[in-house]
Structures are given as C-alpha cells and as structure tokens.
Design a protein around this motif. Structure first.
Motif, PDB file in Angstrom:
ATOM      1  N   TYR A   1      44.235  25.521  67.547  1.00  5.83           N
ATOM      2  CA  TYR A   1      44.247  25.848  65.687  1.00  5.83           C
ATOM      3  C   TYR A   1      45.890  26.084  64.690  1.00  5.83           C
ATOM      4  O   TYR A   1      47.058  26.090  65.110  1.00  5.83           O
ATOM      5  N   GLY A   2      45.421  25.930  63.274  1.00  5.36           N
ATOM      6  CA  GLY A   2      46.846  26.497  62.902  1.00  5.36           C
ATOM      7  C   GLY A   2      46.551  27.983  62.914  1.00  5.36           C
ATOM      8  O   GLY A   2      45.680  28.627  62.915  1.00  5.36           O
ATOM      9  N   ALA A   3      47.949  28.172  62.319  1.00  6.47           N
ATOM     10  CA  ALA A   3      48.000  29.921  62.946  1.00  6.47           C
ATOM     11  C   ALA A   3      47.865  30.102  61.551  1.00  6.47           C
ATOM     12  O   ALA A   3      48.034  31.599  60.609  1.00  6.47           O
ATOM     13  N   TYR A   4      47.802  29.977  59.884  1.00  5.82           N
ATOM     14  CA  TYR A   4      47.883  30.131  58.701  1.00  5.82           C
ATOM     15  C   TYR A   4      46.123  30.994  58.214  1.00  5.82           C
ATOM     16  O   TYR A   4      45.840  31.601  57.336  1.00  5.82           O
ATOM     17  N   ASN A   5      44.976  30.914  58.997  1.00  9.56           N
ATOM     18  CA  ASN A   5      43.532  31.453  58.644  1.00  9.56           C
ATOM     19  C   ASN A   5      43.627  32.886  60.313  1.00  9.56           C
ATOM     20  O   ASN A   5      43.385  31.638  60.855  1.00  9.56           O
ATOM     21  N   PHE A   6      43.362  33.870  59.213  1.00 14.91           N
ATOM     22  CA  PHE A   6      43.545  34.816  60.095  1.00 14.91           C
ATOM     23  C   PHE A   6      42.914  35.715  59.349  1.00 14.91           C
ATOM     24  O   PHE A   6      43.213  35.964  58.801  1.00 14.91           O
ATOM     25  N   LEU A   7      42.502  37.183  59.995  1.00 12.35           N
ATOM     26  CA  LEU A   7      41.945  37.931  59.586  1.00 12.35           C
ATOM     27  C   LEU A   7      42.400  39.256  60.324  1.00 12.35           C
ATOM     28  O   LEU A   7      42.831  39.406  61.702  1.00 12.35           O
ATOM     29  N   VAL A   8      43.058  40.371  59.481  1.00 18.36           N
ATOM     30  CA  VAL A   8      43.013  41.547  60.863  1.00 18.36           C
ATOM     31  C   VAL A   8      41.822  42.910  60.156  1.00 18.36           C
ATOM     32  O   VAL A   8      41.235  42.819  58.841  1.00 18.36           O
ATOM     33  N   GLU A   9      41.335  43.237  61.735  1.00 15.65           N
ATOM     34  CA  GLU A   9      40.195  44.729  61.271  1.00 15.65           C
ATOM     35  C   GLU A   9      40.462  45.405  61.660  1.00 15.65           C
ATOM     36  O   GLU A   9      41.701  45.260  62.873  1.00 15.65           O
ATOM     37  N   VAL A  10      41.189  47.083  60.635  1.00 12.75           N
ATOM     38  CA  VAL A  10      41.733  47.423  61.009  1.00 12.75           C
ATOM     39  C   VAL A  10      39.952  48.943  60.799  1.00 12.75           C
ATOM     40  O   VAL A  10      39.271  48.766  60.149  1.00 12.75           O
ATOM     41  N   ASP A  11      39.836  49.852  62.262  1.00 10.94           N
ATOM     42  CA  ASP A  11      39.092  50.974  61.745  1.00 10.94           C
ATOM     43  C   ASP A  11      39.543  51.472  60.790  1.00 10.94           C
ATOM     44  O   ASP A  11      40.226  52.329  60.408  1.00 10.94           O
ATOM     45  N   GLY A  12      38.275  51.794  59.831  1.00  8.64           N
ATOM     46  CA  GLY A  12      38.342  52.801  58.806  1.00  8.64           C
ATOM     47  C   GLY A  12      38.881  51.975  57.559  1.00  8.64           C
ATOM     48  O   GLY A  12      39.322  53.057  56.611  1.00  8.64           O
ATOM     49  N   VAL A  13      39.464  50.764  57.902  1.00  6.61           N
ATOM     50  CA  VAL A  13      39.813  50.487  56.464  1.00  6.61           C
ATOM     51  C   VAL A  13      39.453  49.339  56.085  1.00  6.61           C
ATOM     52  O   VAL A  13      38.779  48.095  57.113  1.00  6.61           O
ATOM     53  N   THR A  14      38.947  49.169  54.816  1.00  6.98           N
ATOM     54  CA  THR A  14      38.254  47.924  54.184  1.00  6.98           C
ATOM     55  C   THR A  14      38.975  47.060  53.528  1.00  6.98           C
ATOM     56  O   THR A  14      38.370  45.885  53.666  1.00  6.98           O
ATOM     57  N   SER A  15      39.784  46.606  52.908  1.00  6.59           N
ATOM     58  CA  SER A  15      40.636  45.855  52.056  1.00  6.59           C
ATOM     59  C   SER A  15      42.109  45.877  53.290  1.00  6.59           C
ATOM     60  O   SER A  15      43.524  46.577  52.897  1.00  6.59           O
TER      61      SER A  15
ATOM     62  N   THR B   1      37.126  26.262  58.583  1.00  6.02           N
ATOM     63  CA  THR B   1      35.360  26.830  58.173  1.00  6.02           C
ATOM     64  C   THR B   1      36.053  28.560  58.320  1.00  6.02           C
ATOM     65  O   THR B   1      35.071  28.666  57.532  1.00  6.02           O
ATOM     66  N   HIS B   2      36.988  28.888  58.562  1.00 12.46           N
ATOM     67  CA  HIS B   2      37.041  30.055  58.475  1.00 12.46           C
ATOM     68  C   HIS B   2      36.051  30.645  59.274  1.00 12.46           C
ATOM     69  O   HIS B   2      35.618  32.295  59.141  1.00 12.46           O
ATOM     70  N   ALA B   3      35.578  30.459  60.484  1.00 14.09           N
ATOM     71  CA  ALA B   3      34.601  31.133  61.248  1.00 14.09           C
ATOM     72  C   ALA B   3      35.524  31.249  62.518  1.00 14.09           C
ATOM     73  O   ALA B   3      36.623  30.958  62.842  1.00 14.09           O
ATOM     74  N   PRO B   4      35.041  32.981  63.774  1.00 10.55           N
ATOM     75  CA  PRO B   4      36.415  32.830  64.035  1.00 10.55           C
ATOM     76  C   PRO B   4      36.414  31.872  65.919  1.00 10.55           C
ATOM     77  O   PRO B   4      35.410  32.209  65.900  1.00 10.55           O
ATOM     78  N   VAL B   5      36.846  32.117  66.060  1.00 12.74           N
ATOM     79  CA  VAL B   5      36.952  31.533  67.380  1.00 12.74           C
ATOM     80  C   VAL B   5      38.065  32.604  68.524  1.00 12.74           C
ATOM     81  O   VAL B   5      37.694  31.883  69.196  1.00 12.74           O
ATOM     82  N   LEU B   6      38.839  33.077  67.812  1.00 12.08           N
ATOM     83  CA  LEU B   6      39.467  34.323  68.526  1.00 12.08           C
ATOM     84  C   LEU B   6      40.156  35.570  68.462  1.00 12.08           C
ATOM     85  O   LEU B   6      40.425  35.720  66.947  1.00 12.08           O
ATOM     86  N   ARG B   7      40.070  36.749  69.585  1.00 10.34           N
ATOM     87  CA  ARG B   7      39.888  37.913  68.747  1.00 10.34           C
ATOM     88  C   ARG B   7      41.044  38.571  69.988  1.00 10.34           C
ATOM     89  O   ARG B   7      40.834  38.430  70.829  1.00 10.34           O
ATOM     90  N   TRP B   8      42.085  39.220  68.797  1.00  5.44           N
ATOM     91  CA  TRP B   8      42.788  39.651  70.298  1.00  5.44           C
ATOM     92  C   TRP B   8      42.962  41.585  69.837  1.00  5.44           C
ATOM     93  O   TRP B   8      42.934  41.684  68.177  1.00  5.44           O
ATOM     94  N   LEU B   9      42.484  41.883  70.725  1.00  4.30           N
ATOM     95  CA  LEU B   9      42.447  43.370  70.506  1.00  4.30           C
ATOM     96  C   LEU B   9      43.523  44.649  70.808  1.00  4.30           C
ATOM     97  O   LEU B   9      43.657  44.329  71.434  1.00  4.30           O
ATOM     98  N   LEU B  10      44.166  45.254  69.820  1.00  2.00           N
ATOM     99  CA  LEU B  10      44.640  46.112  69.890  1.00  2.00           C
ATOM    100  C   LEU B  10      43.574  47.677  70.170  1.00  2.00           C
ATOM    101  O   LEU B  10      43.685  47.909  69.115  1.00  2.00           O
ATOM    102  N   LEU B  11      44.511  48.289  70.923  1.00  2.00           N
ATOM    103  CA  LEU B  11      44.124  49.033  71.384  1.00  2.00           C
ATOM    104  C   LEU B  11      44.739  50.395  71.792  1.00  2.00           C
ATOM    105  O   LEU B  11      45.406  50.321  71.828  1.00  2.00           O
TER     106      LEU B  11
END
Length: 144
Positions: free
Chosen positions: A9-23, A100-110
């Motif tokens: 996979y390319g390293a340029y399509n990703f997103l970050v999800e932070v609990d309590g942060v919408t943007s 296609t911007h579909a999620p393929v792998l998720r790293w969880l920082l606990l």
C-alpha cells in the motif's frame, strides 16, 4: 480488517481518529514502534562462555502527528488539560487506506496522551505551510 495483497500500500492515504476530536486530518504520522528489551543472563557454571538473551519489558515509541495549522485548538486543549494535571488518556487509531480510501489496516494507540506540542517555524520569506506537531505517548500499540 487487515487485507493481504501482492503490491504494498502507499503510505500517503491514511487517517487519524482521536477520541473526542472531530477534526483530525494530518499530513504526517511518524514514530509508530514497539521495542522489546533484552535481558542478558548467564549462570557462572554454564558450559558456554556466552550469555542467554531473554525477552524483557517492552516499550512503545512516541508517535508524532503533523498537520497544517487550521485554527482548530481541540488537540492543544487536550495538551493543556494534561499539563494541568488531568489524566486525560484517550485511544487513537491510525488507519491505512487503500487507493479507493477504504480502510485496510488500523493501528490502535491505547491510553495515549499528548506529551509535546510544537508550533510551526515562522519565516517572513518562506513559502511553506505552517505545520504544528503533536507528540503522543501511549502504553500499548495493537493492530486491528
């Protein structure tokens, strides 16, 4: 969720999800790592003159998030709460996306919390985007 395929996979399509942060759009994520310490041990009567190597405690690297300054102060407010004594730990996910911007792998920082924030370097003759960085410390990283 992990999807196996022949081409990486390319390293340029990703997103970050932070609990309590919408943007939480970021231009760079770095430092995602886990390291297992090595314990060296040897009995005095061992027949070989070398040490045994035993897995020890593990430690998780700090993760740095970078983004253009957009006026959203939610992440700085999280840092401010931590500096004022709040144990405001949150879960954070870094999600790799395919073409296609579909999620393929998720790293969880606990149990993550901000340990450093850095503003952009401002330069009157520069031609760059103003970037802020936030360093997160966490207790564990898992892959979902």
């Amino acid at each position: 969720m992990a999807t196996v395929r022949d081409n990486p996979y390319g390293a340029y399509n990703f997103l970050v999800e932070v609990d309590g942060v919408t943007s939480a759009g970021f231009s760079e994520v770095s430092g995602l790592s886990v390291e297992v310490g090595v314990i060296e041990y040897r009995n005095g009567n061992d027949k070989t003159n070398s040490v045994r190597k035993i897995p020890g405690l593990h430690k998780v690297g700090d993760v740095t998030l970078k983004r253009g300054i957009i006026g959203d102060t939610a992440l700085f407010a999280w840092l401010r709460a931590v500096t004022q004594g709040s144990a405001d730990v949150r879960n954070v996910a870094i999600v790799l996306l395919d073409e296609t911007h579909a999620p393929v792998l998720r790293w969880l920082l606990l149990r993550a919390w901000p340990s450093k924030w850095e503003a952009a370097a401002f330069k009157a003759t520069g031609n760059e985007v103003a970037i802020e960085s936030l360093t997160l410390t966490c207790e564990r990283i898992e892959i979902d």
